[in-house]
Design an enzyme around this catalytic site. Structure first.
Site, short mmCIF file in Angstrom:
data_model
loop_
_atom_site.label_atom_id
_atom_site.label_comp_id
_atom_site.label_asym_id
_atom_site.label_seq_id
_atom_site.Cartn_x
_atom_site.Cartn_y
_atom_site.Cartn_z
N THR A 146 25.37 15.94 13.88
CA THR A 146 24.76 17.27 14.13
C THR A 146 25.79 18.35 13.81
O THR A 146 25.91 18.75 12.67
CB THR A 146 24.24 17.39 15.58
OG1 THR A 146 25.28 17.04 16.50
CG2 THR A 146 23.04 16.49 15.80
N LYS A 172 28.98 10.01 16.83
CA LYS A 172 28.79 11.44 16.59
C LYS A 172 29.13 12.19 17.85
O LYS A 172 29.10 11.66 18.95
CB LYS A 172 27.38 11.75 16.14
CG LYS A 172 26.36 11.51 17.22
CD LYS A 172 25.28 12.55 17.26
CE LYS A 172 25.82 13.93 17.39
NZ LYS A 172 24.98 14.75 18.32
N THR A 183 24.62 15.58 22.87
CA THR A 183 24.80 14.15 22.78
C THR A 183 25.95 13.57 22.00
O THR A 183 26.25 13.95 20.89
CB THR A 183 23.57 13.49 22.19
OG1 THR A 183 22.50 13.82 23.02
CG2 THR A 183 23.72 12.01 22.13
N ASN A 390 29.13 28.70 21.34
CA ASN A 390 28.16 28.47 22.40
C ASN A 390 27.47 29.71 22.93
O ASN A 390 26.50 29.61 23.69
CB ASN A 390 28.82 27.69 23.54
CG ASN A 390 29.05 26.25 23.15
OD1 ASN A 390 28.10 25.54 22.85
ND2 ASN A 390 30.29 25.84 23.09
#
Lengths: 395, 395
Positions: A146, A172, A183, A390
């Protein structure tokens, strides 16, 4: 496709392609196949909010079935999607069973945006293409990434009692959640035959590797670590000599640790890998608690970003961990330089330490002086870029 | 000196001056006096690494003695200073006893740099001047501030069964640790006579106010909250009617809450005050755990900085709190707008919510759907400035 990472051990195949889940056209759907089916060891997120594929994977793990196929998609986590999300997982499995006639059970992983339903039409077409256009596909690892900025993969081979055994792995990152890319996923394969008795060692490995890293202390809804052992080498762990078993144990631990550390190196905004080593603790739980408290302290993490050997913050974080701690017994080291002992500051060469703190790999060591328990943990620093990445509005 | 904040209730005096501990010449030494001596309720840091004055204050609290004098210095925390640090506290107390002939016990607080010994010569001269130049001194609150950008103070008066009772308070922030400026300090005074039975309510107040705030999850070596009740109003809590007692209880809670919230408003780099309300939890412990997990999540805090109603992150934080949680029962609100119910996203006016998220005071509410327990917590966002302030090398 080249034989490497998860396909380095015998009996594994894996590939991926872009089916349009990601808007940028990058790979987002992959499959990992073990023939013969593999015994599987798994560690799934302990978050009470579990994504649909995680709930499904738990049921497969609980069944004790051998696994032949793992489907993974990125771009959508299928998390917080309720009953429909779970039905979508079952539909994926049913479709895979039609397309590939698997000889073992099927597992499913997802990573990406939280709270959106899977685009099932794209996945249906994608799965179809996966099995009709294998030769035109790309590497599996591309399909699971990702926000990762580099590929996390590892492989090794061992001569165990004179016979070759291989281990491979991909992961990942916990470059978590942007916009909601959640994740950590990790898949490790081996062609050694393991049996159920290896489960204890697997779980200990997870504790010492993937559960001993932290980017920001957040636990995702989809975290998954799986080890698949298919026995295609023709060699059984149970038949190996003690020393060969130990070599495999260390090899597997090292692969898992390398993948975990690379996740941290690629943490969002990370500029440094920080190794935290606690020794002399009263118990392993205490040692881990002190590690975790230091690793998750924003004050410690920003100090590392600034190259500051700020022992006051490390001490305050250790003190708030809940672990048994007697300040006068502590010895603290940054990058090999002792900065605190007997509860007081030492005199040291500040310029020399400042130089050492500029490295990409830095360390802090806490000797508790209470017992013999130890733990090691890895974290990254907290930078402007972490905030930037973020704080961006989802768009 | 004007009668306000801690000196607003009868029988309290307080002032401060600059004695040279701080290099910038700002006030750094103060005294708070209660005549008659006050019963004292205290909550001190639970960090295993406790500063010398905190250890000393605990012994005074344990003695049950009434307190007449509190000396506070800023600029140096007297933390991680071992036996010599503790001897310095005793020397301060001995000097104060010589200078001021206190009618009660003496307490000492320090806040500032960790790991350096107190400059005792400066403190000796400073204490001498404090008691010879009272008229030339400044307000007490100035002497306790470190990186605070504004004064945190509160006062209120109440007519209880027709008689006036006053409460006042000051606090300094958890704009923690720059370069190593640790610590939250809060002093609350009242001229009502309280007795030991009030301790339970005091501790509950601390749980609901100062222990329900978080800038960055770090716990300092010096955190101290003290309530002094000297009875100078001539009124005893025990003699009040139930409704008057309740009015005082709420008044004290409100003063403590206002001080606590202002500490968060002034958190390092904070641009927003975030109120986190959890309702319908299975237990109060669960409700607080969910609050704390959300409040300390860097992903949630950066999202608030970016004005992003990112419910996926709130949900992931709630799920990793360890509290009992059933995703399908959750209802999530940002700034009064429901964004999630029955485990799935709602449709809402995104532009409207984006507008609301721009406010200085924002909120997130989590209804757990499991019971009737509630908790409220306050935190701030995580901004570039937090990183900037804390990554600067100590110099």
């Amino acid at each position: 496709l080249a034989q490497n990472d998860v396909t380095f051990p015998k009996g594994f195949r894996a590939w991926g392609l872009a089916c349009g889940i990601k808007k940028n056209g990058k790979p987002d759907l992959g499959v990992l196949i073990s023939e013969p089916p593999a015994i599987i060891f798994g560690a799934l997120t302990r978050n009470a909010v579990k994504a649909a594929p995680v709930i499904y994977c738990q049921s497969v793990l609980d069944s004790g079935k051998r696994v032949s196929h793992i489907i993974v998609n990125s771009g959508n986590a299928n998390a917080c999607t309720g009953d429909r999300g779970y039905a979508d997982v079952l539909a994926e499995v049913a479709l895979l069973e039609q397309l590939a006639k698997p000889s073992g059970a099927v597992m499913v992983s997802s990573t990406g945006v939280i709270g959106e339903y899977l685009p099932m039409e794209k996945i249906r077409l994608g799965l179809g293409r996966l099995f009709s256009e294998e030769s035109q596909s790309g590497p599996f690892i591309g399909a699971i990434m990702t926000t990762d900025t580099f590929e996390k993969k590892a492989q090794a081979s061992f001569l165990l009692d004179g016979k070759e055994v291989r281990i491979g792995g991909v992961a990942k990152g916990a470059g978590m959640i942007r916009p909601d890319m959640a994740t950590m996923l990790a898949y490790i394969t081996t062609d050694l035959a393991l049996d159920d008795r290896y489960r204890t060692l697997f779980l200990e490995n997870v504790q010492k590797t993937f559960n001993s890293i932290s980017v920001d202390g957040d636990m995702s809804t989809n975290d998954t670590v799986l080890v698949l052992a298919n026995g295609a080498s023709g060699i059984r762990y149970a038949d190996l000599s003690k020393s060969a078993q130990l070599e495999f144990d260390l090899g597997l631990r090292t692969i898992m640790q390398d993948l975990a550390k690379n996740i941290i190196r690629d943490g969002e905004g990370a500029t440094k890998l920080v190794t935290i080593e606690v020794t002399g603790a009263a118990s392993a739980e205490d040692a881990k608690a002190v590690c975790r408290s230091i690793a998750n302290s924003p004050l410690v993490k920003t100090a590392f970003f600034g190259g500051d050997a700020n022992w006051g913050r490390v001490l305050a974080a250790a003190g708030s961990s809940g672990a048994k701690l007697i300040p006068s017994r502590l010895v603290l080291e940054f990058c090999g330089v002792t900065v605190l002992e007997n509860g007081g500051a030492t005199t040291y060469d500040e310029k020399d330490l400042a130089e050492r703190m500029k490295a990409k790999d830095v360390s802090v060591k806490v000797e508790m002086g209470l017992g013999s328990a130890t733990w090691t943990y890895w974290t990254c620093d907290l930078s402007y870029d972490y905030v930037k990445i973020n704080a961006d509005y989802r768009s």
